[in-house]
Motif scaffolding. Sequence first.
Motif, PDB file in Angstrom:
ATOM      1  N   ALA A  31       0.756  -1.321  -0.073  1.00 40.20           N
ATOM      2  CA  ALA A  31      -0.225   0.153   0.099  1.00 40.20           C
ATOM      3  C   ALA A  31       0.826   1.327  -0.028  1.00 40.20           C
ATOM      4  N   SER A  32       0.368   2.280  -0.614  1.00 38.31           N
ATOM      5  CA  SER A  32       1.130   3.678  -0.393  1.00 38.31           C
ATOM      6  C   SER A  32       0.181   4.708  -0.566  1.00 38.31           C
ATOM      7  N   ALA A  33       0.378   5.879   0.006  1.00 44.01           N
ATOM      8  CA  ALA A  33      -0.366   7.014  -0.033  1.00 44.01           C
ATOM      9  C   ALA A  33       0.116   8.109  -1.030  1.00 44.01           C
ATOM     10  N   SER A  34      -0.951   9.017  -1.191  1.00 44.96           N
ATOM     11  CA  SER A  34      -1.000  10.082  -2.220  1.00 44.96           C
ATOM     12  C   SER A  34      -1.814  11.436  -1.413  1.00 44.96           C
ATOM     13  N   GLY A  35      -0.828  12.275  -1.167  1.00 47.76           N
ATOM     14  CA  GLY A  35      -1.896  13.464  -0.393  1.00 47.76           C
ATOM     15  C   GLY A  35      -2.094  13.422   1.044  1.00 47.76           C
ATOM     16  N   ALA A  36      -1.321  12.526   1.728  1.00 46.78           N
ATOM     17  CA  ALA A  36      -1.441  12.214   3.012  1.00 46.78           C
ATOM     18  C   ALA A  36      -0.619  13.446   3.827  1.00 46.78           C
ATOM     19  N   PRO A  37      -1.174  14.294   4.539  1.00 45.37           N
ATOM     20  CA  PRO A  37      -0.619  15.088   5.336  1.00 45.37           C
ATOM     21  C   PRO A  37       0.114  14.888   6.362  1.00 45.37           C
ATOM     22  N   ASP A  38       1.450  15.611   6.899  1.00 46.64           N
ATOM     23  CA  ASP A  38       1.983  15.132   8.165  1.00 46.64           C
ATOM     24  C   ASP A  38       1.490  15.846   9.296  1.00 46.64           C
ATOM     25  N   GLU A  39       0.771  17.163   9.116  1.00 44.65           N
ATOM     26  CA  GLU A  39      -0.003  18.033   9.844  1.00 44.65           C
ATOM     27  C   GLU A  39      -1.019  18.732   8.970  1.00 44.65           C
ATOM     28  N   LYS A  40      -2.061  19.144   9.987  1.00 48.77           N
ATOM     29  CA  LYS A  40      -3.235  19.673   9.377  1.00 48.77           C
ATOM     30  C   LYS A  40      -4.022  20.559  10.571  1.00 48.77           C
ATOM     31  N   GLN A  41      -4.544  21.752  10.064  1.00 47.10           N
ATOM     32  CA  GLN A  41      -5.119  22.606  11.241  1.00 47.10           C
ATOM     33  C   GLN A  41      -6.640  22.000  11.241  1.00 47.10           C
ATOM     34  N   VAL A  42      -6.923  21.952  12.318  1.00 42.77           N
ATOM     35  CA  VAL A  42      -8.253  21.804  13.056  1.00 42.77           C
ATOM     36  C   VAL A  42      -9.397  22.753  12.014  1.00 42.77           C
ATOM     37  N   GLY A  43     -10.448  21.957  11.518  1.00 38.86           N
ATOM     38  CA  GLY A  43     -11.384  22.501  10.808  1.00 38.86           C
ATOM     39  C   GLY A  43     -11.242  22.371   9.474  1.00 38.86           C
ATOM     40  N   GLU A  44     -10.019  21.997   8.834  1.00 39.82           N
ATOM     41  CA  GLU A  44      -9.518  22.070   7.401  1.00 39.82           C
ATOM     42  C   GLU A  44     -10.126  20.749   6.850  1.00 39.82           C
ATOM     43  N   ASP A  45     -10.365  20.715   5.463  1.00 38.28           N
ATOM     44  CA  ASP A  45     -10.705  19.601   4.881  1.00 38.28           C
ATOM     45  C   ASP A  45      -9.545  18.699   4.473  1.00 38.28           C
ATOM     46  N   VAL A  46      -9.549  17.509   4.388  1.00 37.42           N
ATOM     47  CA  VAL A  46      -8.456  16.654   4.034  1.00 37.42           C
ATOM     48  C   VAL A  46      -9.291  15.798   2.743  1.00 37.42           C
ATOM     49  N   GLU A  47      -8.155  15.318   1.794  1.00 37.72           N
ATOM     50  CA  GLU A  47      -8.488  14.374   0.839  1.00 37.72           C
ATOM     51  C   GLU A  47      -7.173  13.466   0.681  1.00 37.72           C
ATOM     52  N   SER A  48      -7.196  12.481   0.688  1.00 36.27           N
ATOM     53  CA  SER A  48      -6.000  11.499   0.598  1.00 36.27           C
ATOM     54  C   SER A  48      -6.441  10.236  -0.284  1.00 36.27           C
ATOM     55  N   THR A  49      -5.526   9.821  -0.936  1.00 32.88           N
ATOM     56  CA  THR A  49      -5.699   8.523  -1.915  1.00 32.88           C
ATOM     57  C   THR A  49      -4.696   7.531  -1.328  1.00 32.88           C
ATOM     58  N   PHE A  50      -5.127   6.329  -0.910  1.00 29.39           N
ATOM     59  CA  PHE A  50      -4.526   5.226  -0.743  1.00 29.39           C
ATOM     60  C   PHE A  50      -4.650   4.084  -1.851  1.00 29.39           C
ATOM     61  N   THR A  51      -3.437   3.485  -2.215  1.00 27.74           N
ATOM     62  CA  THR A  51      -3.274   2.646  -3.377  1.00 27.74           C
ATOM     63  C   THR A  51      -2.854   1.255  -2.912  1.00 27.74           C
ATOM     64  N   ILE A  52      -3.777   0.160  -3.013  1.00 29.50           N
ATOM     65  CA  ILE A  52      -3.373  -1.172  -2.699  1.00 29.50           C
ATOM     66  C   ILE A  52      -2.804  -1.890  -4.140  1.00 29.50           C
ATOM     67  N   THR A  53      -1.648  -2.416  -4.030  1.00 31.49           N
ATOM     68  CA  THR A  53      -1.543  -3.134  -5.345  1.00 31.49           C
ATOM     69  C   THR A  53      -1.407  -4.677  -4.939  1.00 31.49           C
ATOM     70  N   LYS A  54      -1.927  -5.510  -6.062  1.00 32.68           N
ATOM     71  CA  LYS A  54      -1.818  -6.939  -5.955  1.00 32.68           C
ATOM     72  C   LYS A  54      -2.873  -7.421  -4.719  1.00 32.68           C
ATOM     73  N   PRO A  55      -4.186  -7.004  -4.857  1.00 34.91           N
ATOM     74  CA  PRO A  55      -4.937  -7.232  -3.714  1.00 34.91           C
ATOM     75  C   PRO A  55      -5.347  -8.756  -3.546  1.00 34.91           C
ATOM     76  N   PHE A  56      -4.884  -9.712  -4.534  1.00 34.38           N
ATOM     77  CA  PHE A  56      -5.334 -11.173  -4.418  1.00 34.38           C
ATOM     78  C   PHE A  56      -4.024 -11.871  -4.403  1.00 34.38           C
ATOM     79  N   SER A  57      -2.958 -11.178  -3.995  1.00 37.22           N
ATOM     80  CA  SER A  57      -1.834 -12.105  -4.100  1.00 37.22           C
ATOM     81  C   SER A  57      -1.624 -13.109  -2.871  1.00 37.22           C
ATOM     82  N   GLU A  58      -2.291 -13.111  -1.917  1.00 35.94           N
ATOM     83  CA  GLU A  58      -2.787 -14.053  -0.657  1.00 35.94           C
ATOM     84  C   GLU A  58      -3.940 -14.633  -0.707  1.00 35.94           C
TER      85      GLU A  58
END
Length: 262
Positions: A31-58
């Motif tokens: 899994a990897s992340a895009s747009g994941a902040p390290d810090e963010k102000q209270v009340g602000e909006d957040v949008e992040s995307t997480f990508t899972i590759t090869k979901p059926f490998s196991e």
Amino acid sequence: MNSNHCSKLLALLLAATLVVSAVGPAAAMSASASGAPDEKQVGEDVESTFTITKPFSEYNTWTLNGETELDDVTWTVQLFDQSGSKIDQSSYDGQSFNHSLEQSDAFEVKVVVKGTVPEVENFTYDPEQELALAELNQLRDGGSSASIDEWTFRPYTTESQEARDAIDSARDAIDSADGSGADVSGAEDTLSNAVSAFDAENFGNAVDLADEAQTKAENSQQSSQQTQMLLYGAAGLLALVVVVGGALWYRSNQQDDYDKLR
């Protein structure tokens, strides 16, 4: 079994071993992340995307679970094939969701989380507070689960950030003064009070105390440097007196010897 047949059999086994070694184990899910902040102000909006590759490998069938501490949350789960074409999409509301996955052409699963940074109940300077941006888990029949990955961030307000910056600046000044040999005990005590004020969420007082601690540290360092300069000056003056005195003594002795020769 004749030796020729044995040799052929061994050769086939060796070839099969080499093929397996060359292919290697199948790549595992990641899994990897895009747009994941390290810090963010209270009340602000957040949008992040997480990508899972090869979901059926196991496993061919499992449930994707997602959790977050954001408010007003919407999750979007998207499935893509190996060419990058979207083959499925589902949406969920709330701080958690479960999405069933079955063996398909899906090569990637993308999870988009949208939400708002919530109010912080208790601010602390150290350790700094953290909120869960997203935690993705793999759930199996029977209740077993495994964490795929998780991402966190530090929430802050304008006031808490100002206080944190002031404390950090004072800490740097104290470290610098301490490194120069200055007495920083008074500054350390004041900084400790600043941290206590931060933890009590009295951010204005924390800023004032941190500024006071920084001033004490800088004054202590300046005083230490002035003392060192005076000591160096005194040592230099003493050395000059010794050199001049020695020169005068030598000259006086030389003059006495000359007078005796006359």
